[in-house]
Design a protein around this motif. Structure first.
Motif, PDB file in Angstrom:
ATOM      1  N   MET A   6       0.852  -1.180   0.000  1.00  0.00           N
ATOM      2  CA  MET A   6       0.000   0.000   0.000  1.00  0.00           C
ATOM      3  C   MET A   6       0.891   1.234   0.000  1.00  0.00           C
ATOM      4  O   MET A   6       1.768   1.368   0.855  1.00  0.00           O
ATOM      5  CB  MET A   6      -0.898  -0.004   1.230  1.00  0.00           C
ATOM      6  N   SER A   7       0.665   2.132  -0.957  1.00  0.00           N
ATOM      7  CA  SER A   7       1.559   3.292  -1.057  1.00  0.00           C
ATOM      8  C   SER A   7       1.469   4.194   0.164  1.00  0.00           C
ATOM      9  O   SER A   7       2.368   5.008   0.406  1.00  0.00           O
ATOM     10  CB  SER A   7       1.271   4.090  -2.333  1.00  0.00           C
ATOM     11  N   LYS A   8       0.423   4.024   0.982  1.00  0.00           N
ATOM     12  CA  LYS A   8       0.323   4.792   2.224  1.00  0.00           C
ATOM     13  C   LYS A   8       1.535   4.563   3.115  1.00  0.00           C
ATOM     14  O   LYS A   8       1.920   5.445   3.893  1.00  0.00           O
ATOM     15  CB  LYS A   8      -0.959   4.406   2.961  1.00  0.00           C
ATOM     16  N   TYR A  13       6.331  10.448   1.025  1.00  0.00           N
ATOM     17  CA  TYR A  13       7.066  10.635  -0.226  1.00  0.00           C
ATOM     18  C   TYR A  13       6.095  10.970  -1.355  1.00  0.00           C
ATOM     19  O   TYR A  13       4.891  10.719  -1.267  1.00  0.00           O
ATOM     20  CB  TYR A  13       7.831   9.355  -0.586  1.00  0.00           C
ATOM     21  N   SER A  14       6.640  11.516  -2.441  1.00  0.00           N
ATOM     22  CA  SER A  14       5.830  11.740  -3.632  1.00  0.00           C
ATOM     23  C   SER A  14       5.411  10.389  -4.208  1.00  0.00           C
ATOM     24  O   SER A  14       5.999   9.347  -3.870  1.00  0.00           O
ATOM     25  CB  SER A  14       6.609  12.521  -4.685  1.00  0.00           C
ATOM     26  N   LEU A  15       4.438  10.399  -5.100  1.00  0.00           N
ATOM     27  CA  LEU A  15       3.974   9.145  -5.679  1.00  0.00           C
ATOM     28  C   LEU A  15       5.063   8.486  -6.513  1.00  0.00           C
ATOM     29  O   LEU A  15       5.256   7.265  -6.458  1.00  0.00           O
ATOM     30  CB  LEU A  15       2.710   9.383  -6.518  1.00  0.00           C
ATOM     31  N   HIS A  38      -0.561  11.195  -2.973  1.00  0.00           N
ATOM     32  CA  HIS A  38      -0.512  10.168  -3.990  1.00  0.00           C
ATOM     33  C   HIS A  38      -1.644  10.347  -5.006  1.00  0.00           C
ATOM     34  O   HIS A  38      -1.581  11.249  -5.824  1.00  0.00           O
ATOM     35  CB  HIS A  38      -0.481   8.786  -3.341  1.00  0.00           C
ATOM     36  N   LEU A  39      -2.696   9.562  -4.919  1.00  0.00           N
ATOM     37  CA  LEU A  39      -3.721   9.609  -5.970  1.00  0.00           C
ATOM     38  C   LEU A  39      -5.002  10.209  -5.404  1.00  0.00           C
ATOM     39  O   LEU A  39      -6.028   9.542  -5.307  1.00  0.00           O
ATOM     40  CB  LEU A  39      -3.976   8.206  -6.523  1.00  0.00           C
ATOM     41  N   GLY A  40      -4.955  11.481  -5.048  1.00  0.00           N
ATOM     42  CA  GLY A  40      -6.124  12.155  -4.515  1.00  0.00           C
ATOM     43  C   GLY A  40      -7.186  12.392  -5.566  1.00  0.00           C
ATOM     44  O   GLY A  40      -6.959  12.206  -6.767  1.00  0.00           O
ATOM     45  N   PRO A  41      -8.382  12.818  -5.149  1.00  0.00           N
ATOM     46  CA  PRO A  41      -9.482  13.042  -6.101  1.00  0.00           C
ATOM     47  C   PRO A  41      -9.195  14.140  -7.107  1.00  0.00           C
ATOM     48  O   PRO A  41      -9.857  14.220  -8.136  1.00  0.00           O
ATOM     49  CB  PRO A  41     -10.665  13.402  -5.189  1.00  0.00           C
TER      50      PRO A  41
END
Length: 295
Positions: A6-8, A13-15, A38-41
């Motif tokens: 999970m990137s969380k 860090y940046s994505l 990361h991948l926000g709306p």
């Protein structure tokens, strides 16, 4: 079986950096956190296209978008807000297609099972059915999670049968189910059957000291209960029987490491991620040797 993170876990860090650290930690794939940084709306289709190109360079798959959308059962929401959640889902569906990802986590909401009413479940069924129709052909992943109307495998199946859509699946999470005092072993997989779509793994430990570092509280039917997050294999969640059952059913999907342990100066995010990957591989390879699909 693919190992994913999970990137969380790399949320500081940046994505792009999170993706690079995922590869450096030895994973096959990544599950993207659906919020900043990361991948926000607010993520655009152009950004998703650029990200897919970077992922191709790294040889990294995306196995899920862990969005913070849905929550239809939440009693404080009105129908206008629920429509907004559907629109947010549609945007994530567009991003998922660009990222070549087939699964989007979409949340039913709370209250927890022991306080939920038939009205709460009926509301979730109605709106998750709409969500599934909008998401087709992508899958909607409902995570079995404390403080939600889906805390057990049996309740997940009951909800899915009422929704009556083939593209709604369960995200099994033994750590979550341990904290909810729900069964998370082989019987939970048997209950889910073909509704199983994805697996998260993390380790938690029930504790007594509210002042312990990293302690948090879970509301359960038997009262507020304290826990802290641990490295996989060092807490109270016995994962081996679950992995044995996954191996027995020749599970060929992804298993996402979702450790919530906070990084420290002596144990940074990369060290945590690397430990979780090794632990997942050890659990998988510790399963019945004659079964196929071993690492």
């Amino acid at each position: 079986m693919q190992t994913a993170v999970m990137s969380k876990l790399f949320g500081e860090y940046s994505l792009d950096q999170a993706c690079e650290l995922t590869v450096e930690s030895g994973y096959d794939a990544i599950e993207l956190m659906g919020k900043a940084p990361h991948l926000g709306p607010e993520t655009t289709k152009e950004t998703a296209t650029e990200l897919r190109a970077h992922l191709d360079e790294l040889g990294l798959d995306v196995v899920g978008l862990a969005t913070y959308t849905g929550y239809y059962a939440n009693r404080e929401k009105d129908d206008d807000e629920r429509h907004n959640e559907l629109e947010a889902l549609e945007h994530y569906c567009e991003l998922a297609e660009l990222l070549e990802c087939g699964l989007i986590r979409h949340n039913p909401g709370g209250p927890p099972e022991h306080r939920a009413t038939e009205t709460d479940y009926a509301r979730a069924v109605e709106w998750l059915r709409r969500a599934a129709d909008r998401a087709t052909p992508l899958q909607i992943g409902v995570e079995i999670h404390p403080h939600s109307i889906v805390e057990t495998a049996a309740t997940a199946v009951e909800l899915f049968e009422r929704i009556d859509r083939d593209n709604v699946v369960a995200i099994h999470d033994a750590g979550n189910m341990y904290t909810s005092n729900a069964s998370y072993g082989p019987d939970s997989l048997s209950t889910l059957g073909e509704w199983l779509g994805h697996c998260h793994v993390k380790d938690e430990l029930q504790i007594a000291d509210p002042n312990a570092y990293g302690s948090y509280s879970v509301e359960r039917a038997d009262g507020e209960t304290l826990f802290r997050s641990c490295l996989l294999g060092t807490g109270g969640t016995d994962q081996q029987p679950l992995f044995d059952a996954l191996c027995d059913r020749e599970y060929d999907g992804a298993i996402t490491a979702e450790c919530h342990l906070a990084a420290t100066p002596t144990l940074d995010e990369s060290a945590i991620a690397s430990h979780e990957r090794r632990a997942i591989e050890a659990l998988w390879n510790g399963s019945t040797p004659h079964k196929s699909g071993r690492l």
